[in-house]
Design an enzyme around this catalytic site. Structure first.
Site, PDB file in Angstrom:
ATOM      1  N   HIS A   1     -28.759  10.092  -5.215  1.00 19.10           N
ATOM      2  CA  HIS A   1     -29.065   9.899  -6.654  1.00 19.10           C
ATOM      3  C   HIS A   1     -27.939   9.725  -7.855  1.00 19.10           C
ATOM      4  O   HIS A   1     -28.450   9.339  -9.064  1.00 19.10           O
ATOM      5  CB  HIS A   1     -29.662  11.524  -7.216  1.00 19.10           C
ATOM      6  CG  HIS A   1     -30.943  11.848  -6.452  1.00 19.10           C
ATOM      7  ND1 HIS A   1     -31.227  13.151  -6.359  1.00 19.10           N
ATOM      8  CD2 HIS A   1     -31.731  11.026  -6.068  1.00 19.10           C
ATOM      9  CE1 HIS A   1     -32.430  13.347  -5.624  1.00 19.10           C
ATOM     10  NE2 HIS A   1     -32.865  12.146  -5.657  1.00 19.10           N
TER      11      HIS A   1
ATOM     12  N   SER B   1     -36.099  12.567   2.889  1.00 18.88           N
ATOM     13  CA  SER B   1     -34.923  13.226   3.325  1.00 18.88           C
ATOM     14  C   SER B   1     -35.084  13.983   4.791  1.00 18.88           C
ATOM     15  O   SER B   1     -34.396  14.936   4.853  1.00 18.88           O
ATOM     16  CB  SER B   1     -34.589  14.351   2.128  1.00 18.88           C
ATOM     17  OG  SER B   1     -34.496  13.543   0.876  1.00 18.88           O
TER      18      SER B   1
ATOM     19  N   HIS C   1     -32.454  16.737  -0.418  1.00 15.75           N
ATOM     20  CA  HIS C   1     -33.297  17.858  -0.393  1.00 15.75           C
ATOM     21  C   HIS C   1     -34.015  18.153   0.648  1.00 15.75           C
ATOM     22  O   HIS C   1     -35.376  18.127   0.891  1.00 15.75           O
ATOM     23  CB  HIS C   1     -34.476  17.357  -1.660  1.00 15.75           C
ATOM     24  CG  HIS C   1     -34.038  17.192  -2.822  1.00 15.75           C
ATOM     25  ND1 HIS C   1     -34.428  16.432  -4.183  1.00 15.75           N
ATOM     26  CD2 HIS C   1     -33.050  17.862  -3.574  1.00 15.75           C
ATOM     27  CE1 HIS C   1     -33.668  16.552  -5.138  1.00 15.75           C
ATOM     28  NE2 HIS C   1     -33.020  17.332  -4.861  1.00 15.75           N
TER      29      HIS C   1
ATOM     30  N   THR D   1     -35.811   5.053  -9.758  1.00 15.00           N
ATOM     31  CA  THR D   1     -36.305   4.360  -8.555  1.00 15.00           C
ATOM     32  C   THR D   1     -37.442   4.829  -7.861  1.00 15.00           C
ATOM     33  O   THR D   1     -38.213   3.936  -7.078  1.00 15.00           O
ATOM     34  CB  THR D   1     -35.125   4.354  -7.401  1.00 15.00           C
ATOM     35  OG1 THR D   1     -34.751   5.641  -7.318  1.00 15.00           O
ATOM     36  CG2 THR D   1     -33.676   3.719  -7.971  1.00 15.00           C
TER      37      THR D   1
ATOM     38  N   GLU E   1     -31.315  11.797 -11.097  1.00 13.87           N
ATOM     39  CA  GLU E   1     -31.022  10.490 -11.123  1.00 13.87           C
ATOM     40  C   GLU E   1     -31.325   9.984 -12.742  1.00 13.87           C
ATOM     41  O   GLU E   1     -30.541   8.861 -12.882  1.00 13.87           O
ATOM     42  CB  GLU E   1     -32.102   9.915 -10.082  1.00 13.87           C
ATOM     43  CG  GLU E   1     -32.009   8.147 -10.175  1.00 13.87           C
ATOM     44  CD  GLU E   1     -33.011   7.701  -9.526  1.00 13.87           C
ATOM     45  OE1 GLU E   1     -33.639   7.916  -8.500  1.00 13.87           O
ATOM     46  OE2 GLU E   1     -33.311   6.301 -10.048  1.00 13.87           O
TER      47      GLU E   1
ATOM     48  N   CYS F   1     -26.766   5.736  -3.386  1.00 15.41           N
ATOM     49  CA  CYS F   1     -27.737   4.665  -3.022  1.00 15.41           C
ATOM     50  C   CYS F   1     -27.556   3.474  -3.614  1.00 15.41           C
ATOM     51  O   CYS F   1     -27.704   3.376  -4.776  1.00 15.41           O
ATOM     52  CB  CYS F   1     -29.209   5.240  -2.901  1.00 15.41           C
ATOM     53  SG  CYS F   1     -30.165   3.840  -2.380  1.00 15.41           S
TER      54      CYS F   1
ATOM     55  N   HIS G   1     -34.782  15.079 -13.959  1.00 10.53           N
ATOM     56  CA  HIS G   1     -34.378  14.421 -12.668  1.00 10.53           C
ATOM     57  C   HIS G   1     -32.793  13.907 -12.643  1.00 10.53           C
ATOM     58  O   HIS G   1     -32.474  13.385 -13.682  1.00 10.53           O
ATOM     59  CB  HIS G   1     -35.067  13.379 -12.079  1.00 10.53           C
ATOM     60  CG  HIS G   1     -35.284  13.214 -10.542  1.00 10.53           C
ATOM     61  ND1 HIS G   1     -34.083  12.688 -10.122  1.00 10.53           N
ATOM     62  CD2 HIS G   1     -35.923  13.458  -9.797  1.00 10.53           C
ATOM     63  CE1 HIS G   1     -34.339  12.478  -8.801  1.00 10.53           C
ATOM     64  NE2 HIS G   1     -35.304  13.048  -8.479  1.00 10.53           N
TER      65      HIS G   1
ATOM     66  N   ASN H   1     -40.500  13.908  -3.585  1.00 13.09           N
ATOM     67  CA  ASN H   1     -41.199  12.830  -2.814  1.00 13.09           C
ATOM     68  C   ASN H   1     -42.076  13.273  -1.828  1.00 13.09           C
ATOM     69  O   ASN H   1     -43.233  12.887  -1.663  1.00 13.09           O
ATOM     70  CB  ASN H   1     -40.354  11.509  -2.659  1.00 13.09           C
ATOM     71  CG  ASN H   1     -39.410  11.817  -1.169  1.00 13.09           C
ATOM     72  OD1 ASN H   1     -40.239  11.849  -0.155  1.00 13.09           O
ATOM     73  ND2 ASN H   1     -37.968  12.152  -1.540  1.00 13.09           N
TER      74      ASN H   1
ATOM     75  N   CYS I   1     -37.764   1.617  -6.203  1.00 15.15           N
ATOM     76  CA  CYS I   1     -37.406   1.173  -4.785  1.00 15.15           C
ATOM     77  C   CYS I   1     -38.885   1.223  -4.052  1.00 15.15           C
ATOM     78  O   CYS I   1     -39.611   2.070  -4.054  1.00 15.15           O
ATOM     79  CB  CYS I   1     -36.317   2.278  -4.441  1.00 15.15           C
ATOM     80  SG  CYS I   1     -36.434   2.657  -2.584  1.00 15.15           S
TER      81      CYS I   1
HETATM   82  S1  SF4 Z   1     -35.769   6.307  -2.106  1.00 17.98           S
HETATM   83 FE1  SF4 Z   1     -34.832   4.340  -2.018  1.00 17.98          FE
HETATM   84  S2  SF4 Z   1     -33.366   4.629  -4.063  1.00 17.98           S
HETATM   85 FE2  SF4 Z   1     -34.023   6.590  -3.299  1.00 17.98          FE
HETATM   86  S3  SF4 Z   1     -32.378   6.903  -1.609  1.00 17.98           S
HETATM   87 FE3  SF4 Z   1     -33.892   6.066  -0.636  1.00 17.98          FE
HETATM   88  S4  SF4 Z   1     -33.505   3.886  -0.595  1.00 17.98           S
HETATM   89 FE4  SF4 Z   1     -32.277   4.568  -2.258  1.00 17.98          FE
END
Ligand code: SF4
Length: 297
Positions: free
Chosen positions: A77, A268, A45, A170, A134, A100, A132, A227, A197
């Site tokens: 994702h 990102s 993103h 995550t 994911e 990931c 989402h 995020n 995560c």
């Molecule tokens: S935020 Fe965590 S789960 Fe998402 S891509 Fe990054 S390391 Fe992987």
């Protein structure tokens, strides 16, 4: 001698997380070897980084059926189980799996729980955002046994007969997961698999700590990145904060009467964008001083 430069401090853990760095490296390696390289939707993103990769020949694909030959990179994702299977059936396509490993771990837990004989009759609760990508992918691994719960209100309303297994998107906050677990535990026997995560949480904590110490904080990342938007929200509770995507979004007037600036960035956001912005901001106070001295003459 007193410096005219602003003090600029970059937050710990700002920018690419492990999973995104791995995906970008895989994309660049593939682009170096092959001529037809695609990603299913934007790989991350961040519009500026996606544009940079496009210049290297990595194209965004919306309909994988149209590709007869080439490499398709799967984004961090993950993608729905059936779509993955369909891609594998196309022998002309080379799949580069950039999902990931933390997302994959959650998918594997859901897959195992949905087929395990002991868990066969238990519903799998996925704590996360229904729309989402994911979560959509995660649910697809659950053989119709998954139900997504986003918040405490939905947990209160939830009704089921048996015991429950719980996994999480995550990037969920531990608070939301814990609150939902607390509500469900009053009525059900639960097994919780914590698949949050730490990268997101570590970035948020570091940004919050820095925001408390500076006059202003700039949060860098795609406006389409959840995020980064959350990071901006956390910072704005502690100090003045602006969410920007690139160096062009910076406004000189933000820095009047400001001595210290913090920088943080979503998972990102590439290092080159953070660096460009840092350098521009560092010189802004000089610019303001020049304008002022001209006005005096
Ligand atoms: S935020 Fe965590 S789960 Fe998402 S891509 Fe990054 S390391 Fe992987």
């Amino acid at each position: 001698m007193k410096s005219n430069l602003l003090k600029v401090k970059i937050s710990d853990n700002a920018g690419f997380c492990f999973g995104v760095r791995r995906a970008i490296n895989l994309a660049e390696e593939t682009a170096g070897k092959e001529c037809k390289v695609y990603t299913l939707g934007p790989i991350i993103h961040n519009p500026q980084e996606v544009a940079r990769l496009e210049k290297r020949g990595i194209k965004i694909l919306n309909d994988p059926k149209r590709v007869k030959r080439g490499s398709i990179i799967l984004r961090t994702h993950g993608i729905p189980f059936n779509l993955h299977k369909k891609l594998e059936e196309n022998k002309g396509v080379n799949i580069i799996d950039a999902v990931c490993p933390f997302v994959k771990k959650a998918q594997n837990i859901v897959k195992q729980l949905s087929s395990d004989i002991k868990s066969k009759n238990k519903t799998i609760i996925v704590v996360g955002e229904k729309v989402h990508p994911e979560v959509i992918a995660l649910v697809s691994y659950g053989n119709d046994k998954c139900i997504v719960i986003e918040n405490e209100e939905e947990a209160q309303k939830f009704k089921d007969k048996g015991d429950l297994n719980i996994v999480s998107q995550t990037t969920q906050t531990p608070e939301n997961l814990n609150n939902i677990v607390k509500i469900l535990r009053k009525r059900y026997k639960l097994k919780v698999y914590n698949t949050i995560c730490k990268a997101t949480l570590d970035r948020q904590k570091a940004a919050e700590k820095l925001a408390k110490k500076v006059d202003l904080i700039i949060v860098i990342g795609g406006k389409n990145s959840d995020n980064t938007t959350r990071l901006a929200q956390i910072c704005s509770e502690k100090t003045k904060a602006y969410h920007i995507e690139s160096v062009d979004d910076i406004k000189e007037k933000w820095f009047k009467n400001i001595n210290s600036v913090g920088l943080t960035a979503g998972a990102s956001t590439p290092a080159w964008i953070i660096e460009e912005i840092k350098n521009k901001i560092k010189n802004i106070k000089k610019v303001i001083m020049k304008v002022k001295s001209k006005e005096k003459k």
